[in-house]
Design a protein around this motif. Structure first.
Motif, mmCIF file in Angstrom:
data_model
loop_
_atom_site.group_PDB
_atom_site.id
_atom_site.type_symbol
_atom_site.label_atom_id
_atom_site.label_comp_id
_atom_site.label_asym_id
_atom_site.label_seq_id
_atom_site.Cartn_x
_atom_site.Cartn_y
_atom_site.Cartn_z
ATOM 1 N N GLY A 1 0.969 -1.099 0.075
ATOM 2 C CA GLY A 1 0.394 -0.325 0.152
ATOM 3 C C GLY A 1 0.877 0.986 0.255
ATOM 4 N N LEU A 2 1.957 1.403 -0.992
ATOM 5 C CA LEU A 2 3.173 2.288 -0.887
ATOM 6 C C LEU A 2 2.738 3.323 -1.704
ATOM 7 C CD1 LEU A 2 6.346 0.834 1.153
ATOM 8 C CD2 LEU A 2 4.257 2.245 1.823
ATOM 9 N N ASP B 1 13.673 5.890 -1.587
ATOM 10 C CA ASP B 1 13.232 6.393 -0.191
ATOM 11 C C ASP B 1 13.816 6.950 0.634
ATOM 12 O OD1 ASP B 1 11.103 6.107 1.447
ATOM 13 O OD2 ASP B 1 10.515 3.966 1.556
ATOM 14 N N ASP B 2 12.610 8.555 0.171
ATOM 15 C CA ASP B 2 13.400 9.112 1.655
ATOM 16 C C ASP B 2 14.915 9.344 1.242
ATOM 17 O OD1 ASP B 2 12.910 11.492 3.515
ATOM 18 O OD2 ASP B 2 12.804 9.873 5.044
ATOM 19 N N ARG C 1 12.216 -5.720 -1.407
ATOM 20 C CA ARG C 1 11.457 -6.027 0.194
ATOM 21 C C ARG C 1 11.515 -5.759 1.318
ATOM 22 N NH1 ARG C 1 8.592 -12.597 -0.124
ATOM 23 N NH2 ARG C 1 7.983 -12.292 2.620
ATOM 24 N N TRP C 2 12.875 -6.442 1.955
ATOM 25 C CA TRP C 2 13.226 -6.505 3.233
ATOM 26 C C TRP C 2 13.337 -5.046 3.329
ATOM 27 C CZ3 TRP C 2 18.570 -9.794 1.952
ATOM 28 C CH2 TRP C 2 18.076 -11.383 1.917
ATOM 29 N N TYR D 1 8.401 -0.540 6.626
ATOM 30 C CA TYR D 1 7.258 0.248 7.503
ATOM 31 C C TYR D 1 6.590 -1.120 8.140
ATOM 32 C CZ TYR D 1 8.242 3.332 3.618
ATOM 33 O OH TYR D 1 8.394 4.452 2.600
ATOM 34 N N GLY D 2 7.339 -2.063 8.604
ATOM 35 C CA GLY D 2 6.823 -3.011 9.345
ATOM 36 C C GLY D 2 5.635 -3.837 8.301
ATOM 37 N N PHE D 3 5.882 -4.126 7.345
ATOM 38 C CA PHE D 3 5.216 -4.415 6.800
ATOM 39 C C PHE D 3 5.714 -6.832 6.133
ATOM 40 C CE2 PHE D 3 2.778 -6.530 2.755
ATOM 41 C CZ PHE D 3 1.523 -6.246 2.688
#
Length: 235
Positions: free
Chosen positions: A31-32, A54-55, A66-67, A73-75
């Motif tokens: 959901g990013l 990413d930032d 993925r990692w 994001y704790g997903f």
């Protein structure tokens, strides 16, 4: 805004690279929000795509993406899976990336008809005098990579047989389930869908295509995942 370096849609699939497709699906699953940008592999950290920005962080390679998502994001892409299912998921991921991928790469790049129908288009932005030279250099490098991997030491028939065995394994694990591990998509579906979609790509002539097309559950799985993650390309 996160940016993901990819190659963009082509040949009837969301991306010609199954690794880029995998990264696109991972971001969608988590959901990013992200902005896809066209990649120039000559300027990426590892000389390939995908690359996530990413930032201020730059993450190259779909597995490390993925990692990164899981850590930052704790997903949990494997939420609800047993230890056994997690182990099978990782094994399938490596089957796709280290086996079926290479067979497909051989079919697209080393078979003249397929190369002319597809990969040669990647070099269209290069001025004509240099275009065939650069294309030959890249193709030669991939040929050496395939030889180093060991796959191209086999005949084309043997390579296709190896690829088809991997396709059979995915079909057997999927069975009648909607997704590889059950009723809901998990992390493994990002690469499994991308691999199946690449094999089923009708733009290229290959016995692997005919073999996979005969697997009704794989065709339905491809269509189901395409509708879920890339509805603009479904149907």
């Amino acid at each position: 805004m996160r940016k993901l370096e990819v190659f963009g849609p082509g040949f009837g699939v969301p991306d010609p690279s199954l690794f880029c497709m995998k990264a696109l699906v991972l971001l969608k699953m988590a959901g990013l929000d992200y902005e896809p940008v066209i990649c120039d592999p000559r300027k990426t950290p590892k000389g390939k795509a995908p690359v996530l920005h990413d930032d201020g962080e730059v993450i190259a390679d779909s597995t490390f993406i993925r990692w990164h998502i899981e850590k930052k994001y704790g997903f949990d892409f494997d939420a609800g899976l047993t230890d056994e299912q997690r182990g099978v998921s990782w094994a399938v991921e490596k089957l796709c990336e280290d086996n079926i991928y290479w067979a497909g790469l051989y079919e697209r790049w080393m078979v003249d008809e397929n190369f002319k129908a597809g990969p040669v288009k990647f070099f269209e932005s290069i001025p004509f005098p240099m275009r065939p030279i650069v294309a030959a250099m890249v193709r030669g490098q991939l040929k050496r990579n395939l030889w180093g991997h060991g796959l191209s030491r086999h005949s084309r028939q043997e390579i296709v047989r190896i690829g088809n065995q991997g396709v059979d394994a995915i079909s057997q694990i999927l069975g009648g389930k909607p997704y590889l591990m059950g009723d809901e998509p998990k992390g493994v579906d990002a690469i499994a869908f991308s691999t199946v979609a690449a094999v089923l790509c009708e733009h290229f002539e290959s016995d692997m295509l005919g073999h996979a097309t005969a697997k009704a559950n794989l065709v339905a799985y491809r269509d189901r995942c395409m509708e879920l993650w890339f509805p603009e390309m479904a149907g």
